[in-house]
Scaffold this motif. Structure first.
Motif, PDB file in Angstrom:
ATOM      1  N   SER A 162       4.539  14.231  -2.631  1.00 60.44           N
ATOM      2  CA  SER A 162       5.893  14.691  -2.978  1.00 60.44           C
ATOM      3  C   SER A 162       6.990  13.831  -2.377  1.00 60.44           C
ATOM      4  N   GLN A 163       6.670  12.609  -1.951  1.00 59.33           N
ATOM      5  CA  GLN A 163       7.660  11.757  -1.301  1.00 59.33           C
ATOM      6  C   GLN A 163       7.866  10.445  -2.052  1.00 59.33           C
ATOM      7  N   GLY A 207      -0.348   9.166 -22.052  1.00 62.37           N
ATOM      8  CA  GLY A 207       0.037   8.363 -23.202  1.00 62.37           C
ATOM      9  C   GLY A 207       1.443   8.563 -23.718  1.00 62.37           C
ATOM     10  N   ARG A 208       2.153   9.561 -23.261  1.00 58.53           N
ATOM     11  CA  ARG A 208       3.525   9.787 -23.721  1.00 58.53           C
ATOM     12  C   ARG A 208       4.437   8.691 -23.175  1.00 58.53           C
ATOM     13  N   THR A 209       5.347   8.203 -23.995  1.00 61.37           N
ATOM     14  CA  THR A 209       6.244   7.121 -23.576  1.00 61.37           C
ATOM     15  C   THR A 209       7.654   7.649 -23.308  1.00 61.37           C
ATOM     16  N   GLU A 210       8.290   7.066 -22.312  1.00 62.91           N
ATOM     17  CA  GLU A 210       9.653   7.420 -21.925  1.00 62.91           C
ATOM     18  C   GLU A 210      10.401   6.134 -21.593  1.00 62.91           C
ATOM     19  N   GLN A 211      11.725   6.250 -21.464  1.00 61.75           N
ATOM     20  CA  GLN A 211      12.561   5.145 -21.023  1.00 61.75           C
ATOM     21  C   GLN A 211      13.110   5.460 -19.639  1.00 61.75           C
ATOM     22  N   ALA A 212      13.085   4.461 -18.764  1.00 60.78           N
ATOM     23  CA  ALA A 212      13.584   4.674 -17.405  1.00 60.78           C
ATOM     24  C   ALA A 212      14.412   3.478 -16.961  1.00 60.78           C
ATOM     25  N   ARG A 213      15.489   3.767 -16.274  1.00 58.75           N
ATOM     26  CA  ARG A 213      16.362   2.712 -15.757  1.00 58.75           C
ATOM     27  C   ARG A 213      16.423   2.730 -14.226  1.00 58.75           C
ATOM     28  N   VAL A 214      15.905   3.797 -13.632  1.00 59.45           N
ATOM     29  CA  VAL A 214      15.819   3.927 -12.181  1.00 59.45           C
ATOM     30  C   VAL A 214      14.382   4.290 -11.827  1.00 59.45           C
ATOM     31  N   ILE A 215      13.831   3.609 -10.821  1.00 60.91           N
ATOM     32  CA  ILE A 215      12.452   3.858 -10.399  1.00 60.91           C
ATOM     33  C   ILE A 215      12.459   4.269  -8.935  1.00 60.91           C
ATOM     34  N   ARG A 216      11.888   5.419  -8.660  1.00 57.16           N
ATOM     35  CA  ARG A 216      11.697   5.882  -7.290  1.00 57.16           C
ATOM     36  C   ARG A 216      10.202   5.807  -6.986  1.00 57.16           C
ATOM     37  N   LEU A 217       9.844   5.162  -5.902  1.00 57.02           N
ATOM     38  CA  LEU A 217       8.435   5.020  -5.565  1.00 57.02           C
ATOM     39  C   LEU A 217       8.228   5.193  -4.070  1.00 57.02           C
ATOM     40  N   PHE A 218       6.965   5.340  -3.676  1.00 54.74           N
ATOM     41  CA  PHE A 218       6.641   5.481  -2.264  1.00 54.74           C
ATOM     42  C   PHE A 218       5.818   4.287  -1.805  1.00 54.74           C
ATOM     43  N   PRO A 262       0.825  -1.220   0.000  1.00 57.80           N
ATOM     44  CA  PRO A 262       0.000   0.000   0.000  1.00 57.80           C
ATOM     45  C   PRO A 262       0.854   1.263   0.000  1.00 57.80           C
ATOM     46  N   TYR A 263       0.269   2.338  -0.504  1.00 57.15           N
ATOM     47  CA  TYR A 263       0.969   3.622  -0.531  1.00 57.15           C
ATOM     48  C   TYR A 263       0.030   4.790  -0.243  1.00 57.15           C
ATOM     49  N   ALA A 264      -1.253   4.526   0.033  1.00 53.69           N
ATOM     50  CA  ALA A 264      -2.252   5.590   0.127  1.00 53.69           C
ATOM     51  C   ALA A 264      -2.308   6.269   1.486  1.00 53.69           C
ATOM     52  N   ARG A 265      -1.738   5.670   2.511  1.00 51.68           N
ATOM     53  CA  ARG A 265      -1.901   6.205   3.866  1.00 51.68           C
ATOM     54  C   ARG A 265      -1.339   7.614   4.008  1.00 51.68           C
ATOM     55  N   GLU A 266      -0.218   7.880   3.363  1.00 58.49           N
ATOM     56  CA  GLU A 266       0.458   9.170   3.515  1.00 58.49           C
ATOM     57  C   GLU A 266      -0.394  10.330   3.011  1.00 58.49           C
ATOM     58  N   GLN A 267      -1.235  10.090   2.019  1.00 59.78           N
ATOM     59  CA  GLN A 267      -2.033  11.174   1.455  1.00 59.78           C
ATOM     60  C   GLN A 267      -3.469  11.187   1.987  1.00 59.78           C
ATOM     61  N   SER A 268      -3.780  10.305   2.941  1.00 57.96           N
ATOM     62  CA  SER A 268      -5.152  10.220   3.445  1.00 57.96           C
ATOM     63  C   SER A 268      -5.605  11.530   4.089  1.00 57.96           C
ATOM     64  N   SER A 269      -4.726  12.153   4.864  1.00 60.99           N
ATOM     65  CA  SER A 269      -5.107  13.402   5.526  1.00 60.99           C
ATOM     66  C   SER A 269      -5.392  14.498   4.502  1.00 60.99           C
ATOM     67  N   MET A 270      -4.565  14.569   3.456  1.00 60.01           N
ATOM     68  CA  MET A 270      -4.780  15.574   2.421  1.00 60.01           C
ATOM     69  C   MET A 270      -6.097  15.339   1.695  1.00 60.01           C
ATOM     70  N   LEU A 271      -6.386  14.067   1.350  1.00 61.22           N
ATOM     71  CA  LEU A 271      -7.635  13.758   0.656  1.00 61.22           C
ATOM     72  C   LEU A 271      -8.835  14.005   1.560  1.00 61.22           C
ATOM     73  N   LEU A 272      -8.674  13.757   2.847  1.00 64.37           N
ATOM     74  CA  LEU A 272      -9.764  14.021   3.785  1.00 64.37           C
ATOM     75  C   LEU A 272     -10.078  15.512   3.835  1.00 64.37           C
ATOM     76  N   VAL A 273      -9.039  16.329   3.821  1.00 61.79           N
ATOM     77  CA  VAL A 273      -9.235  17.783   3.807  1.00 61.79           C
ATOM     78  C   VAL A 273      -9.922  18.206   2.516  1.00 61.79           C
ATOM     79  N   LEU A 274      -9.461  17.675   1.377  1.00 65.22           N
ATOM     80  CA  LEU A 274     -10.085  17.994   0.098  1.00 65.22           C
ATOM     81  C   LEU A 274     -11.556  17.590   0.080  1.00 65.22           C
ATOM     82  N   LEU A 275     -11.836  16.412   0.631  1.00 67.57           N
ATOM     83  CA  LEU A 275     -13.216  15.938   0.667  1.00 67.57           C
ATOM     84  C   LEU A 275     -14.074  16.852   1.538  1.00 67.57           C
TER      85      LEU A 275
END
Length: 276
Positions: free
Chosen positions: A230-231, A249-260, A115-128
């Motif tokens: 942003s993390q 739809g734009r395609t790119e090439q990547a050799r390093v992946i940064r994820l949360f 999972p990765y959604a917990r970090e943005q839950s507070s922001m989405l709650l405020v938006l809601l």
């Protein structure tokens, strides 16, 4: 003809939407204008149908089956950006059903869901909360000003739809986690991004927290970033680049992946073990 059909579609449809909104709102429009717009819509539908039929016949001559030929014709007629945006909304709305029934999308038996959604839950709650407050406040304000019911109804529908979109984004992120299986690492962000990376291309994985990502899905200098608030906190390096299809739809090439990930060690443990 395809360019003409696309151009007419992008011009006439918004005009028809505006006409419907004005009509529902009770605005009296000149009869000749109504006739002109309806004739334009009818001609547009005829042009789109003729173009779609020609593309369908061309695909059939190339040996495609009926279903495949129809899909090919639609892809050639409707711009990829429009198709992808519609797909985002449909998948996000479907995620609401998964959320309610406590199910997840694309997590096979034996796989590791990350999972990765917990970090943005507070922001989405405020938006809601803000979206709901805005909906109520605007309705009360328009009613106090004596705005016609038709106009208030249109505004209310748009505001409620905005609330639903926030819920749908939240649901899509919660029900579509990153996934590690025996064969691949699947990196996702809600209904908007989905990348499958074969495990045999992964040369290393490590923890590395960053707080300055400039977008949700970014690609620069062969580096893909899939951030939450942003993390990012996991870096995956590949032996060979993979093709990344960006949200529009734009395609790119990547050799390093940064994820949360909410629990980044889940990714490390799953990728460093023989299986998922």
């Amino acid at each position: 003809m395809i360019k003409v059909a696309r151009g007419v579609l992008l011009v006439v449809l918004p005009a028809e939407v505006v006409l419907v909104v004005l009509t529902v709102a009770g605005v009296r429009l000149p009869g000749p204008l109504l006739v002109a717009v309806e004739v334009a819509v009818a001609l547009m539908l005829l042009l789109e149908a003729v173009t779609l039929h020609r593309l369908f016949r061309a695909a059939r001559r190339e040996g495609a089956g009926r279903r495949a030929a129809f899909g090919t014709a639609l892809r050639r007629l409707v711009p990829v950006q429009v198709r992808r945006l519609l797909g985002f909304e449909l998948r996000s709305m479907a995620s609401l059903g998964l959320w309610v029934t406590r199910r997840r999308h694309g997590v096979p038996r034996g796989a590791t869901a990350v999972p990765y959604a917990r970090e943005q839950s507070s922001m989405l709650l405020v938006l809601l909360f803000l979206a709901v407050v805005e909906t109520v406040a605007v309705e009360l304000l328009l009613g106090a000003l004596g705005v016609p019911y038709g106009v208030r109804l249109v505004v209310l529908v748009l505001d409620v739809y905005g609330v639903v979109l926030v819920l749908a984004l939240w649901a899509a992120c919660a029900t579509r986690p990153h996934v590690v299986t025996e064969r691949e690492l699947r990196v996702r962000y809600g209904a908007h991004f989905d990348l499958r990376v074969p495990r045999d291309l992964i040369s290393s994985v490590r923890l590395a927290r960053a707080f300055d990502e400039r977008g949700t899905v970014t690609v620069a200098d062969g580096r893909l970033g899939v951030a939450v608030s942003s993390q990012t906190n996991v870096v995956v390096e590949l032996s060979d680049p993979v093709t990344v299809v960006r949200p529009l739809g734009r395609t790119e090439q990547a050799r390093v992946i940064r994820l949360f990930a909410d629990t980044p060690t889940l990714v490390l443990d799953a990728l460093r073990s023989p299986g998922a």
